[in-house]
Every structure is written in C-alpha cells, then in structure tokens.
Design an enzyme around this catalytic site. Structure first.
Site, PDB file in Angstrom:
ATOM      1  CB  CYS A   1      18.304   5.901  13.925  1.00  0.00           C
ATOM      2  SG  CYS A   1      18.580   5.000  15.462  1.00  0.00           S
TER       3      CYS A   1
ATOM      4  CB  CYS B   1      -3.297  -3.898   6.832  1.00  0.00           C
ATOM      5  SG  CYS B   1      -2.405  -2.352   6.945  1.00  0.00           S
TER       6      CYS B   1
ATOM      7  CB  CYS C   1     -13.779 -16.494  15.771  1.00  0.00           C
ATOM      8  SG  CYS C   1     -12.254 -17.416  15.722  1.00  0.00           S
TER       9      CYS C   1
ATOM     10  CB  CYS D   1      22.671   6.292  15.411  1.00  0.00           C
ATOM     11  SG  CYS D   1      21.431   7.241  16.295  1.00  0.00           S
TER      12      CYS D   1
ATOM     13  N   GLY E   1       0.799  -1.215   0.000  1.00  0.00           N
ATOM     14  CA  GLY E   1       0.000   0.000   0.000  1.00  0.00           C
ATOM     15  C   GLY E   1       0.834   1.268   0.000  1.00  0.00           C
TER      16      GLY E   1
ATOM     17  CG  ASP F   1       6.899  -7.252  -1.343  1.00  0.00           C
ATOM     18  OD1 ASP F   1       6.684  -8.359  -0.835  1.00  0.00           O
ATOM     19  OD2 ASP F   1       6.206  -6.245  -1.107  1.00  0.00           O
TER      20      ASP F   1
ATOM     21  CG  ASN G   1      -2.498  -7.695  -1.721  1.00  0.00           C
ATOM     22  OD1 ASN G   1      -1.766  -8.504  -2.266  1.00  0.00           O
ATOM     23  ND2 ASN G   1      -2.768  -7.748  -0.433  1.00  0.00           N
ATOM     24  CG  LEU G   2      -5.806  -6.106  -6.809  1.00  0.00           C
ATOM     25  CD1 LEU G   2      -6.493  -6.514  -8.105  1.00  0.00           C
ATOM     26  CD2 LEU G   2      -4.323  -5.873  -7.062  1.00  0.00           C
TER      27      LEU G   2
END
Lengths: 473, 99
Positions: free
Chosen positions: A238, A255, A431, A316, A108, A129, A137-138
């Site tokens: 950082c 998500c 569920c 850092c 996304g 990826d 996903n689209l």
C-alpha cells in the site's frame, strides 16, 4: 480615488461579460443537445431512455438481454472493437460492465480516466471532487469545456461522460473526500482511482482502500514528470508500505506553483484508466509491485520493481493499528503538514516577522507612483515568472539569488535619484502573491536596507485592487 | 567505481537541474567496496549544491525519496548496506503528489 472607482466599474463590466458568455454557451449547448435528439432515430431514442432509467449495473445487463452471452445488441455494436480482441473479448467486457469504479479528482489525471472509463463501458462510474472549473484548468483538464468555467467539476465531468456513453450509470459526488465520508463513499465501489493533487489525500485514500480491501490505481504528475502504480492489489504494497513517513512540506510541490505540461497528466491518466480496466476486467498483468516513471522531456518511461507489502506497515501490516474508527478521526492534514487541496495558502507566519511598517498595500504603492516618489521596485520572482508579466519599470532579482546580488540593488537605488538632490530612493519589493516578497524584505532589512517594504498580496493584489487589466496567472 | 546517477521528481533541482550524472566514485580504502551508505555521503558532498535537507535525513535519504538500483527498489537489496557494483545505475526519485 477616482481612478479606483473607474477601475472597479471596468472590472464589473468584464465580469458581467464573462457571466453572459457562460450563459450563452450553456444555452447553445442545450440547443445542440436537443438537436442531437431530433437527429436520432426514434427507436434508438426509446432504447437510450430506457437504459438511462436503470438504477443499477445489473439491470442494464438484464433489462435488455437478448443474446446468450449477456451483452445487449447495442453493447455488442458499441464495444465491438473490444470484443474482437482475443485477449479481451466477451468475458472481459462483461466484467467491465459489472464493475463499479470511483475516480477521486476530476482534474488533469481524472479527466482522461473518466473519459476512457465511461467510453469503455464500466457499469458504474463515480466521480468525487468539490472544486469548480477554472479557465487555467482547461489546458490539461480536457474533460471540461469553457461553458463550465465557474461550475462544479463533477457536474461538468459527468455531463461529458454521459454525452459519450448513456448506457453506464454515472454518480456525482460533489463534495471533498474526507476521513469522515471516505469509508461511506469508497465502500460503494469495487476499484478506486486516485487522481488527486495533494499528499494528505493520497495517504487517506490508501488507508481507506486497505480498510475496505479495494485495489487502488494511483497516479501523479507534476512539471514534466509522472508516476503510476497499483496499491493493495493481489498482496502488493500500500502507499504507506512505500512511504511510511511523509516527506517534509517543502518537498511537496503543487501544479499551481511549479506548473505542469498539460499532456503529462493526460498520459498518466490514460495509463491509470488502462490499469483500472485491467483490474476490472481481469486481464493482463497490472503494475502492482512495480512503478511506472514517465519523463516527458527525454521521452523515457522506466518501469521499476518496488518493495512488497511491509509486515510492519501500520495500515496493512501484520499488526496494523489502523481501524475504521481510528481512520474516521485521523487528521491527515496534520499528519502530512500540508492541506488537502492544490489551492493557494498565504503566508501568515511571516506577518509577525515582517513589521507592519515594512509593508505597503498595492493601492498605497500606486499612490506613491502618482506622487512621483523616487523608488526602485524589486520583483523577486524567478526569471521565467518575470517573463510572463511584470509591472513596468520593475527590476527582477529572484529571491534565490538575492543575497549574492545585493550590491546591484545599491546601484539601482543610486540611479533612481539625480545625484545632486542628495535624497535616497525608496525600495519596494513585489512577488506573485506576497509571500516571497516578505522573505526578501526580511533578508534585505538584515543586509543594509532597513527601509525596504513588501507590497502586501503581491501582483495578485496589484491586479485586483489597482490595475484589473494586469494579467494574473 | 563508475556509476550512472539519475535524479528525478524535482531532486535534479538540487544538483543544478542536471538529471543524469556519469561519475567515478572513490572506493572506501579499508574495504575496497562501496555501499549505498558511502555513495549517499559522496553524493551529498559532491553533487548536491543546495538544500541538502531536501535530499537526506540522518544518514539516509529523506522520507518521500525512492532509491532504485538497476531499476529495483533498494529496500529489496539491503538499503543502506547494499553493495554497489561497477556500472550500476542508481536513481533517486522524489515522489510526486500533483495531478
């Protein structure tokens, strides 16, 4: 058993149709690409092919240099609206063309990042990826098309970028980014964009960028909110300066569980592309030391000042313990107690808590229905999940309010059998995936329902093993 | 002391999904002042309705929560010891990881 045989045959046909549709789309895509080549003027085609052969950023610039500023005529025409900006101009465009940017995650956030970075003319764009495109996903991962469902996200993203801009170098990293390969991959780029979806990756990418001294553009989105900042840039903090200790696992929403409005990662991804362009071209003031917080529901964007680099930071700080060697063998999933993906994990710890006698498979539950066993099916998902889809006749009582409403189960069970019969109805619990139903059965067994049973694998198992027409989400 | 409190990044779920709270918080009687430490204790008692461990750890916020006072990280102004002033806006935001 016959009905199961029939339903698996039905599923096979659906799968075959889906497969053929994908193949059809692919062939149509290839035809339209070839037609586009025919439409293109001959000299333009030759030019494009020449630049596609260029193996690095500098040759693209040098190979066709025809004006004194270093931009080719095609670049001048293509990027003219950038060049017309007094604050951007030739120099910033050349800086972009000389830069290489790695986008980690083609989801996304990564979709708009990659599309804008490709179209704006960065010299080299790498995408990492290891996931494949899924239909669900689209709605937000706008770089992918239906024809690529089931195919590698990296292939799909690179094809989309190439279709927009054939002048730039595109690199596919079709693998998951791990501590073992991150140094090798990230070291090849100037700027890194974190467009991942999980906590351990965020720590790992930040550490790697500190070790290799790369600026990191970090975005995140969930539900109706987004966050964005730039790490390890011009003396700024950082990720570990801000979050030295990882949050508890229960605070890490995904998500795939919590949902996300498609345009929210779109907004954050566009802003990530903008920050990357500013860092690459050297214009403006980046979000280093500041964080942008986006609330889509109330249409509010807040920009806050965050702490600077911490001298005590283990990555850092002044006496940082982090080395490349330590990094390679560091277990980020163990450190954060969460997995390096947004994918579903099933609850295995509960299998020891909920006894086998307290469980039933979706198929056996179907047999009970066929045998007309008197029962109540309790669906413990949140109410808005229940509204998406539910097994007919099931009763919704979300896990979060189960205890307070436990008496309503009693009345449901009584109503399920004729009063005169003297028999007791059975109680089944379902569920989405079979995790919350186990928690619910645990709770029910302690609260006066010792015979409650959990349907193993939840509605996903029901859809897979009993009723393929039952929607999954 | 009148304060505007805001919960984001999912922390609003701990206070009945209400994001913005206009509140009047009683001052500590001994000092007549209000430190972030006191405010956190008050929030935990008065606003957090479920899973307090998702908001606090020990006497501070749990890891992964940013605290912003008037759009500025509380770490820049003393953290738990920071003194609040009338009409300050305090934001508690849980960091997001999704994408």
């Amino acid at each position: 058993m016959d009905s199961n045989g029939m339903s698996s045959g039905y599923a096979d046909i659906i799968r075959e149709i889906e497969k053929l549709k994908v193949e059809k789309e692919e062939i149509e895509n290839r035809i339209s690409k070839l037609e586009a080549q025919l439409d293109r003027k001959p000299d333009e085609t030759a030019h494009l092919e020449a630049s596609q052969c260029c193996s690095n950023v500098q040759t693209v610039l040098d190979g066709h240099r025809s004006s004194s500023n270093g931009l080719t005529p095609e670049m001048i025409y293509r990027y003219s609206r950038h060049l017309l900006l007094p604050d951007f101009g030739v120099e910033a465009q050349l800086n972009l063309a000389r830069s290489s940017i790695l986008v980690i995650g083609a989801g996304g956030l990564g979709s708009p990042v990659a599309l804008y970075l490709a179209s704006c003319g960065v010299g080299c764009l790498g995408i990492v990826d290891d996931d494949v495109v899924e239909l669900n996903n689209l709605h937000r991962q706008v770089i992918h098309a239906e024809a690529y469902v089931g195919k590698a996200k990296v292939k799909s993203a690179v094809a989309a970028c190439r279709a927009i801009n054939s002048l730039i170098k595109l690199v596919e990293h079709n693998e998951s980014l791990r501590a073992s390969n991150a140094l090798d991959i990230i070291s090849k780029y100037d700027i890194v964009v974190d467009a991942t979806d999980n906590l351990p990756s965020r720590y790992m990418i930040s550490d790697c960028c500190v070790l290799l001294d790369k600026p990191l553009i970090s975005g995140a989105a969930l539900g109706l909110e987004g966050q964005l900042t730039v790490y390890h840039h011009k003396g700024g903090p950082c990720y570990r300066c801000l979050f030295p200790t990882p949050p508890p696992t229960a605070a890490c929403q995904r998500c795939s569980d919590s949902g996300v409005l498609g345009v929210v990662p779109g907004v954050i991804g566009c802003l990530q592309a903008l920050e990357a362009i500013k860092v690459a071209s050297g214009i403006g003031e980046t979000l280093s030391g500041r964080m942008l917080i986006f609330d889509a529901l109330s249409s509010r964007i807040r920009i806050v000042k965050i702490r600077g680099r911490s001298l005590q930071c283990v990555a850092c700080g002044e006496n940082a313990e982090l080395t490349q060697q330590k990094f390679r063998s560091f277990d980020y999933e163990c450190f954060t107690q969460s997995p390096m993906s947004d994918r579903v994990i099933s609850l295995s710890i509960f299998s020891t808590l909920v006894y086998e006698s307290a469980r039933i498979s979706a198929r056996l539950y179907k047999d009970k229905i066929n045998e007309h066993e008197e029962h109540v099916l309790l669906d413990v998902r949140p109410a808005h999940h229940f509204r998406i889809t539910a097994i007919p006749g099931s009763i919704n009582l979300p896990l979060s309010v189960l205890v307070e409403n436990i008496s309503s189960i009693d009345s449901a069970l009584k109503a399920a059998v004729p009063e005169a019969s003297g028999e007791a109805a059975s109680l089944y619990v379902v569920c989405r995936r079979g995790n919350d139903s186990q928690r619910a059965v645990e709770c029910l067994r302690k609260n006066g329902f010792p015979l409650a049973k959990d349907i193993i694998g939840g509605l996903e198992a029901w859809s897979r093993d009993v009723d393929p027409s039952f929607p999954i989400y | 002391m009148h304060l505007t409190l805001e919960f984001g990044g999912g922390l609003d779920l701990l206070c009945q999904s209400v994001k913005i709270h206009e509140v009047d918080v009683p001052l500590m009687s001994e000092t007549g002042k209000m430190k972030m430490r006191d405010l956190l204790a008050w929030v935990r008692t008065n606003l957090i309705k479920e899973r307090p461990e998702m908001f606090m750890k020990g006497d501070s916020v749990r890891p992964g929560v940013l605290v912003l006072v008037n759009d500025c990280d509380w770490e820049l102004s003393g953290g738990l010891d920071m003194e609040l002033e009338e009409k300050d806006a305090v934001v508690f935001i849980s960091t997001l990881h999704g994408g």
